[in-house]
Design a protein around this motif. Structure first.
Motif, short mmCIF file in Angstrom:
data_model
loop_
_atom_site.label_atom_id
_atom_site.label_comp_id
_atom_site.label_asym_id
_atom_site.label_seq_id
_atom_site.Cartn_x
_atom_site.Cartn_y
_atom_site.Cartn_z
N SER A 148 5.22 -3.91 -2.88
CA SER A 148 4.31 -4.19 -1.76
C SER A 148 2.93 -4.61 -2.28
O SER A 148 2.26 -5.47 -1.70
CB SER A 148 4.19 -2.97 -0.85
N GLY A 149 2.49 -3.99 -3.40
CA GLY A 149 1.23 -4.38 -4.02
C GLY A 149 1.28 -5.80 -4.57
O GLY A 149 0.30 -6.56 -4.47
N GLU A 150 2.43 -6.16 -5.15
CA GLU A 150 2.58 -7.52 -5.67
C GLU A 150 2.57 -8.55 -4.55
O GLU A 150 2.03 -9.66 -4.72
CB GLU A 150 3.89 -7.61 -6.46
N VAL A 151 3.14 -8.20 -3.42
CA VAL A 151 3.11 -9.09 -2.27
C VAL A 151 1.67 -9.30 -1.81
O VAL A 151 1.25 -10.43 -1.50
CB VAL A 151 3.97 -8.53 -1.11
N MET A 152 0.90 -8.21 -1.80
CA MET A 152 -0.51 -8.31 -1.39
C MET A 152 -1.28 -9.20 -2.36
O MET A 152 -2.09 -10.05 -1.94
CB MET A 152 -1.13 -6.91 -1.35
N GLN A 153 -1.06 -9.02 -3.66
CA GLN A 153 -1.76 -9.82 -4.67
C GLN A 153 -1.42 -11.30 -4.56
O GLN A 153 -2.26 -12.17 -4.81
CB GLN A 153 -1.42 -9.30 -6.06
N LYS A 154 -0.19 -11.57 -4.16
CA LYS A 154 0.25 -12.95 -4.02
C LYS A 154 -0.58 -13.69 -2.98
O LYS A 154 -0.78 -14.91 -3.08
CB LYS A 154 1.73 -12.98 -3.65
N TYR A 155 -1.07 -12.93 -2.00
CA TYR A 155 -1.87 -13.55 -0.93
C TYR A 155 -3.36 -13.24 -1.09
O TYR A 155 -4.12 -13.34 -0.15
CB TYR A 155 -1.36 -13.06 0.43
N GLY A 156 -3.75 -12.82 -2.31
CA GLY A 156 -5.16 -12.68 -2.63
C GLY A 156 -5.79 -11.36 -2.26
O GLY A 156 -7.02 -11.27 -2.18
N PHE A 157 -5.00 -10.32 -2.05
CA PHE A 157 -5.54 -9.00 -1.70
C PHE A 157 -5.26 -8.02 -2.84
O PHE A 157 -4.14 -7.96 -3.35
CB PHE A 157 -4.90 -8.48 -0.41
N ASP A 158 -6.29 -7.27 -3.22
CA ASP A 158 -6.10 -6.31 -4.31
C ASP A 158 -5.79 -4.92 -3.76
O ASP A 158 -5.57 -4.74 -2.56
CB ASP A 158 -7.32 -6.28 -5.23
N SER A 159 -5.81 -3.91 -4.65
CA SER A 159 -5.41 -2.56 -4.28
C SER A 159 -6.40 -1.87 -3.34
O SER A 159 -6.10 -0.78 -2.81
CB SER A 159 -5.25 -1.70 -5.55
N THR A 160 -7.57 -2.47 -3.12
CA THR A 160 -8.52 -1.85 -2.20
C THR A 160 -8.05 -1.98 -0.75
O THR A 160 -8.54 -1.27 0.12
CB THR A 160 -9.91 -2.49 -2.35
N TYR A 161 -7.13 -2.87 -0.50
CA TYR A 161 -6.58 -3.04 0.85
C TYR A 161 -5.38 -2.11 1.03
O TYR A 161 -4.25 -2.55 1.25
CB TYR A 161 -6.18 -4.50 1.07
N GLU A 162 -5.66 -0.82 0.94
CA GLU A 162 -4.56 0.16 0.95
C GLU A 162 -3.81 0.18 2.28
O GLU A 162 -2.59 0.33 2.31
CB GLU A 162 -5.09 1.56 0.64
N ILE A 163 -4.52 0.06 3.38
CA ILE A 163 -3.86 0.12 4.69
C ILE A 163 -2.90 -1.05 4.85
O ILE A 163 -1.75 -0.88 5.30
CB ILE A 163 -4.89 0.14 5.83
N SER A 164 -3.33 -2.24 4.47
CA SER A 164 -2.46 -3.42 4.56
C SER A 164 -1.23 -3.27 3.66
O SER A 164 -0.10 -3.59 4.05
CB SER A 164 -3.23 -4.68 4.17
N GLN A 165 -1.46 -2.74 2.45
CA GLN A 165 -0.33 -2.53 1.55
C GLN A 165 0.62 -1.48 2.12
O GLN A 165 1.84 -1.60 1.97
CB GLN A 165 -0.83 -2.09 0.17
N SER A 166 0.07 -0.47 2.78
CA SER A 166 0.92 0.56 3.39
C SER A 166 1.80 -0.02 4.49
O SER A 166 2.97 0.35 4.63
CB SER A 166 0.04 1.68 3.96
#
Length: 462
Positions: free
Chosen positions: A92-110
């Motif tokens: 899920s974190g890799e998916v977020m990074q693919k669209y330019g979001f890092d680990s600080t976007y915890e709610i979106s990653q959740s």
């Protein structure tokens, strides 16, 4: 304790619960398998032919349930041992990074994590759902779904559940993150509001997405239901019939709403030959109505099938008796008591969660170096609290059985005792409910008392 000790303690307890449940199911399945002749104390309420059909139906369900349980436990174990949860979190974190979001976007990653988890669970469980619907329920005459309807229904359920669940989860995580030391108070208030809101809007806005709702036509049954509600000061404002027969011949009846705005909903399969002119049907006429009574004896109704199982159904007076039981839960305050119990439990659990959420050792036990909030919720509520959850579940079952006896007694006080007894017997026959139950299985699982216990209690109150 070190992380490994915590993990294996939780893992062993998980398997102990599974083995206990399997043992209980084995005890009940042995009755399905061996008690082939109807016991003498049951022969007065069920014939041998119906008894045999009920035995085979429940044996099929129990055997299927055994294989589902084995698969589920093995799958769950492999996910834990091989780090399936941290793997999905990384993906899920890799998916977020693919669209330019890092680990600080915890709610979106959740949210992404939960969508993936729900999708995986839906896919792995779908073969069992299909087999249960189109083999077991079809074999015994209960399934009414076509493959096309089933597919559309499952897709709709999937997306509706995500549309409702994901915003709630996102807000829950946000409240936990910004709530400070007393976040559990804000979380409890938030979940209370959500639960009350869902109770309010479910039947009006969510259920109609799946089934058609229409007012119960004017006639004898509607008049009697309104008179029943008025006699106990139940603030009935609307009376609906829901078209559930396209999905299954199993059916139900329920009420909902707050304060002076209560509604009663009847499934169309609950009503004999439901149509606008059915309101003028004379009481006592033959009916194609049937009702499903589960292992616990809880009544839900089904329409006559084409498999040769003759169904008798319930007349208007028997339907009123069943509704008297249901409205008894409201009159006796069972709904409010259950709400209070659930909210007290929610408050205490989140207070305990507040003490554990920062314990890195719990996260390390499941392969995490960080402490994502959603992972903390899963670890603590699903695994750490599992012994407490088992005890609480049993206590709630015991309480529910007590409430059921009280609701039966309430129906009796309204002079519906004899009709309730005949309704329960008919429902049990029509739905192939097996009347022989292992005492330990029944004690642990049945939130509704078995048929014979309810009949004896009604006779005793007389």
């Amino acid at each position: 304790m070190d992380p490994d000790s915590i993990f294996w303690a939780i893992f062993v307890f998980m398997w102990l619960v599974y083995l206990w449940e399997t043992y209980l199911s084995y005890r009940q399945r042995e009755l399905y398998r061996t008690v082939t002749k109807i016991p003498e104390n049951i022969s007065s309420i069920m014939d041998q032919e119906t008894y045999e059909k009920a035995r085979l139906y429940n044996l099929d369900k129990s055997t299927f349930g055994f294989y589902v349980g084995v698969w589920g436990e093995i799958e769950h174990s492999l996910i834990l041992i091989y780090g399936g949860i941290p793997f999905l979190w990384r993906v899920s974190g890799e998916v977020m990074q693919k669209y330019g979001f890092d680990s600080t976007y915890e709610i979106s990653q959740s949210v992404v994590f939960l969508i993936m988890a729900v999708t995986f669970s839906t896919i792995t469980s779908m073969p069992f759902t299909v087999y249960s619907t189109f083999v077991i329920e079809e074999r015994h005459g209960f399934n009414k779904q076509t493959p096309g309807f089933f597919v559309k229904d499952q897709i709709k359920k999937f997306f509706v559940s995500l549309a409702i669940g994901m915003p709630i989860v996102a807000l829950l995580i946000y409240i936990i993150q910004i709530g400070g030391d007393y976040f559990f108070i804000y979380v409890w208030v938030f979940l209370l509001v959500v639960s009350l809101l869902m109770i309010t809007i479910y039947a009006d806005y969510i259920a109609p997405l799946f089934d058609k709702f229409a007012p119960l036509p004017e006639g004898e049954l509607r008049t009697k239901i309104e008179e029943l509600a008025k006699s106990i000061d139940f603030p009935l404002t609307k009376l609906y019939v829901v078209e559930g027969s396209k999905r299954s011949s199993h059916s139900n009846a329920y009420f909902y709403g707050f304060f002076k705005n209560k509604r009663i909903v009847l499934f169309d399969t609950l009503l004999a030959d439901y149509s606008p002119v059915n309101a003028d049907k004379k009481e006592g006429e033959s009916s194609k109505l049937e009702t499903k009574v589960g292992d616990s004896g809880e009544a839900t109704k089904v329409e006559e099938n084409t498999k040769g199982h003759k169904k008798t159904g319930c007349n208007n007076e028997e339907i009123l008796a069943v509704l008297s039981h249901e409205l008894g839960h409201w009159k006796l305050g069972h709904i409010l008591k259950n709400l209070v119990i659930s909210q007290v439990n929610s408050f205490l659990c989140f207070a305990a969660f507040g003490l554990l959420i920062d314990q890195q050792v719990l996260y390390s036990a499941f392969g995490f170096d960080t402490r994502p909030t959603i992972i903390g919720l899963i670890i603590i509520f699903q695994y750490v609290f599992s012994p407490y959850n088992e005890i609480l579940s049993f206590c709630v079952t015991v309480l529910s059985r007590m409430f059921e006896f009280q609701a039966d007694a309430f129906a009796k006080s309204l002079q519906h005792s004899s009709n309730l007894k005949t309704a329960l017997i008919k429902l049990n026959k029509d739905n192939l409910g097996f009347p022989v139950n292992d005492w330990l299985y029944s004690t642990w699982h049945f939130s509704h008392p078995p048929l014979l216990e309810r009949l004896r209690a009604l006779e005793k109150t007389e």
